[in-house]
Enzyme design. Structure first.
Site, short mmCIF file in Angstrom:
data_model
loop_
_atom_site.label_atom_id
_atom_site.label_comp_id
_atom_site.label_asym_id
_atom_site.label_seq_id
_atom_site.Cartn_x
_atom_site.Cartn_y
_atom_site.Cartn_z
N THR A 1 28.20 12.97 44.65
CA THR A 1 27.48 11.77 45.08
C THR A 1 25.96 11.96 45.04
O THR A 1 25.23 11.15 44.46
CB THR A 1 27.91 11.39 46.52
OG1 THR A 1 29.34 11.32 46.54
CG2 THR A 1 27.31 10.06 46.96
N THR B 1 32.59 22.27 39.90
CA THR B 1 33.79 23.09 40.13
C THR B 1 34.96 22.65 39.25
O THR B 1 35.75 23.47 38.82
CB THR B 1 34.24 23.00 41.61
OG1 THR B 1 34.09 21.66 42.03
CG2 THR B 1 33.47 23.94 42.49
N SER C 1 19.79 14.83 56.43
CA SER C 1 20.83 13.87 56.03
C SER C 1 20.28 12.46 55.83
O SER C 1 19.14 12.15 56.18
CB SER C 1 21.92 13.83 57.09
OG SER C 1 21.43 13.11 58.21
N CYS C 2 21.12 11.60 55.31
CA CYS C 2 20.76 10.20 55.08
C CYS C 2 20.35 9.52 56.38
O CYS C 2 19.33 8.82 56.44
CB CYS C 2 21.93 9.47 54.43
SG CYS C 2 23.51 9.80 55.23
N ASP D 1 32.14 7.70 51.60
CA ASP D 1 31.45 7.07 50.48
C ASP D 1 32.42 6.19 49.67
O ASP D 1 33.64 6.43 49.70
CB ASP D 1 30.81 8.13 49.59
CG ASP D 1 29.61 8.78 50.26
OD1 ASP D 1 28.95 8.10 51.07
OD2 ASP D 1 29.33 9.96 50.00
N GLY E 1 19.94 13.39 66.56
CA GLY E 1 18.71 13.49 67.37
C GLY E 1 18.03 14.84 67.16
O GLY E 1 16.87 14.90 66.71
N HIS F 1 25.16 2.77 56.44
CA HIS F 1 25.09 2.99 57.89
C HIS F 1 24.20 1.89 58.48
O HIS F 1 23.31 1.36 57.80
CB HIS F 1 24.39 4.31 58.22
CG HIS F 1 25.01 5.54 57.64
ND1 HIS F 1 26.24 6.00 58.00
CD2 HIS F 1 24.52 6.44 56.74
CE1 HIS F 1 26.50 7.14 57.36
NE2 HIS F 1 25.48 7.42 56.58
N GLN G 1 23.47 5.38 52.27
CA GLN G 1 23.65 6.83 52.47
C GLN G 1 23.67 7.61 51.17
O GLN G 1 23.31 8.78 51.13
CB GLN G 1 24.94 7.09 53.26
CG GLN G 1 26.25 6.99 52.47
CD GLN G 1 26.77 5.56 52.33
OE1 GLN G 1 26.20 4.63 52.89
NE2 GLN G 1 27.86 5.38 51.59
P1 NAD Z 1 30.33 15.28 47.08
O1 NAD Z 1 31.64 15.77 47.59
O2 NAD Z 1 30.21 13.89 46.62
O3 NAD Z 1 29.83 16.24 45.91
C1 NAD Z 1 29.87 17.63 46.04
C2 NAD Z 1 29.97 18.26 44.67
O4 NAD Z 1 30.03 19.67 44.81
C3 NAD Z 1 31.22 17.86 43.91
O5 NAD Z 1 30.87 17.70 42.56
C4 NAD Z 1 32.16 19.06 44.09
O6 NAD Z 1 33.04 19.19 42.98
C5 NAD Z 1 31.16 20.20 44.13
N1 NAD Z 1 31.65 21.34 44.89
C6 NAD Z 1 32.57 21.38 45.86
N2 NAD Z 1 32.70 22.63 46.35
C7 NAD Z 1 31.85 23.40 45.64
C8 NAD Z 1 31.53 24.77 45.64
N3 NAD Z 1 32.09 25.62 46.49
N4 NAD Z 1 30.61 25.21 44.75
C9 NAD Z 1 30.00 24.37 43.88
N5 NAD Z 1 30.26 23.06 43.85
C10 NAD Z 1 31.17 22.58 44.71
O7 NAD Z 1 29.30 15.60 48.25
P2 NAD Z 1 27.94 14.84 48.55
O8 NAD Z 1 28.25 13.63 49.35
O9 NAD Z 1 27.14 14.70 47.33
O10 NAD Z 1 27.27 15.87 49.56
C11 NAD Z 1 26.50 16.97 49.13
C12 NAD Z 1 25.51 17.33 50.21
O11 NAD Z 1 24.68 16.19 50.44
C13 NAD Z 1 26.14 17.67 51.58
O12 NAD Z 1 25.30 18.60 52.23
C14 NAD Z 1 26.07 16.34 52.31
O13 NAD Z 1 26.11 16.48 53.69
C15 NAD Z 1 24.74 15.82 51.81
N6 NAD Z 1 24.53 14.36 51.91
C16 NAD Z 1 25.53 13.49 51.58
C17 NAD Z 1 25.30 12.14 51.70
C18 NAD Z 1 26.35 11.13 51.39
O14 NAD Z 1 26.35 10.06 51.97
N7 NAD Z 1 27.27 11.39 50.49
C19 NAD Z 1 24.05 11.66 52.09
C20 NAD Z 1 23.03 12.58 52.36
C21 NAD Z 1 23.28 13.93 52.28
#
Ligand code: NAD
Length: 337
Positions: free
Chosen positions: A12, A35, A138-139, A170, A193, A218, A300
């Site tokens: 994402t 992965t 985070s978002c 998501d 917070g 959100h 987000q």
């Molecule tokens: P996601 O699950 O959409 O994407 C994660 C990616 O990492 C996937 O492509 C997955 O295949 C890969 N992956 C999984 N395990 C792995 C590993 N061990 N090594 C390498 N790659 C791996 O996750 P996301 O929502 O993009 O979240 C990623 C980060 O961003 C997290 O820290 C999350 O908290 C943060 N975040 C997410 C959002 C949201 O709303 N989605 C918003 C802000 C921040």
């Protein structure tokens, strides 16, 4: 020479950061690591990104699926100067990046203690200038910082209570919930917070969170006790001069997150992303001169994307002035608010 950027974790956030990097003239994507050989991996190839498998096990999966990769993450790390870690929280890659001697940016799923530097372009760009390791919060945290920092700078803040109505998961995700329930976060304050305080260190903030069955945004209901008096117009004037805040109006028919996302779709941006925090202009109220109430909504999937771009620019010393970096990033992504 454009800075060479790698993405580890093309999900994402990772795919959005990659698409934002290629819009910059001072940085470029040298590859993305995944992965699994799923649809996102195939799309990455179709878009022309150099694809790498996360490790030897995943390399075997790519080979078996006939999806062509250039090697593993270790190979990708030899090609880049900075890696944007967009893997799920606590994936534990810091020692790998340290060994490869490259800089790294993590996302909000990680703790502040991983980097001891949490980034917001408008608040602490200069503190992160030249840094090796930085976390973009985070978002939700980014959303709170975007509107609270200008208020703190202009009026002073006695205290904040933010109630966060959080999306369940998501839009792509058909596994998580709740589907038909409202789930309070029983921890007090919610982690948001203290997370805001990783950037706005002295802010007196308490947060409460509930999760609801929606996937698009959100919503935050925020109560702020200001130190100095302000009218709603004063507050809106301050926000209108602050980056990455977009006003919407209930009077125009934008009454919910559904219409905000429709506005975002009508803006014809990549993936209909809304990088700005949407604030309801006609939902801003001040009682007894100093008690401010407002609502904001956070997309987000995308509000942290421009922050990642500015973090790269700060850490790689591509631009000394945070304001100029924000303007450059915003121009490239079509952010006008
Ligand atoms: P996601 O699950 O959409 O994407 C994660 C990616 O990492 C996937 O492509 C997955 O295949 C890969 N992956 C999984 N395990 C792995 C590993 N061990 N090594 C390498 N790659 C791996 O996750 P996301 O929502 O993009 O979240 C990623 C980060 O961003 C997290 O820290 C999350 O908290 C943060 N975040 C997410 C959002 C949201 O709303 N989605 C918003 C802000 C921040």
């Amino acid at each position: 020479m454009p800075v060479k950027v790698a993405i580890n974790g093309y999900g994402t956030i990772g795919k959005r950061v990659a698409d934002a990097v290629i819009k910059q003239d001072d940085m470029k994507i040298v590859g993305v690591a995944k992965t699994k050989p799923n649809y996102e991996a195939k799309m990455a190839l179709a878009k022309g990104y150099a694809l790498y498998a996360s490790n030897k096990d995943s390399l075997a999966k790519f080979d078996k699926a006939g999806v062509k990769v250039r090697g593993t993450l270790d190979d990708l790390l030899k090609e880049c100067e900075i890696v944007i870690d967009c893997t799920p929280e606590e994936s534990g890659y810091k020692p790998v990046y340290e060994k490869a001697n490259i800089k790294g940016i993590w996302q909000g799923g990680e703790e502040h203690s991983l980097t001891n530097l949490s980034f917001n372009a408008a608040v602490n760009y200069s503190e992160c200038y030249g840094a090796s390791y930085v976390r973009v919060p985070s978002c939700n945290t980014t959303g709170l910082i975007r509107t609270l920092h200008p208020l703190e700078s202009s009026f002073g803040i006695e205290s904040v209570l933010a109630v966060m109505v959080r999306r369940a998961t998501d839009p792509y995700d058909s596994k998580k919930g709740p589907i038909n329930a409202i789930e309070p976060e029983l921890e007090m304050p919610s982690h948001h917070g203290p997370d805001v305080q990783s950037v706005l260190k002295t802010l007196n903030i308490h947060t409460i969170a509930v999760k609801v069955p929606t996937t698009i945004m959100h919503l935050h209901a925020i109560s702020v006790k200001l130190k100095r008096t302000a009218t709603p117009k004063d507050v809106l004037d301050v926000w209108s001069r602050s980056p990455r805040i977009k006003f919407v109006r209930g009077e125009d028919g934008v009454k919910s997150t559904a219409q905000i996302m429709e506005v975002a779709r009508d803006m014809s941006r990549n993936r209909s992303d809304l990088y700005e925090i949407a604030v309801w202009e006609d939902g801003v109220h001040v009682v007894n001169d100093k008690q401010l109430y407002y609502f904001q909504a956070v997309h987000q999937e995308s509000d942290v994307v421009p922050e990642n771009i500015d973090a790269i620019r700060a850490m790689m010393k591509l631009e000394k002035d945070g304001k100029k970096s924000i303007e450059k990033t915003d121009r490239s992504l079509g952010i006008t608010g």
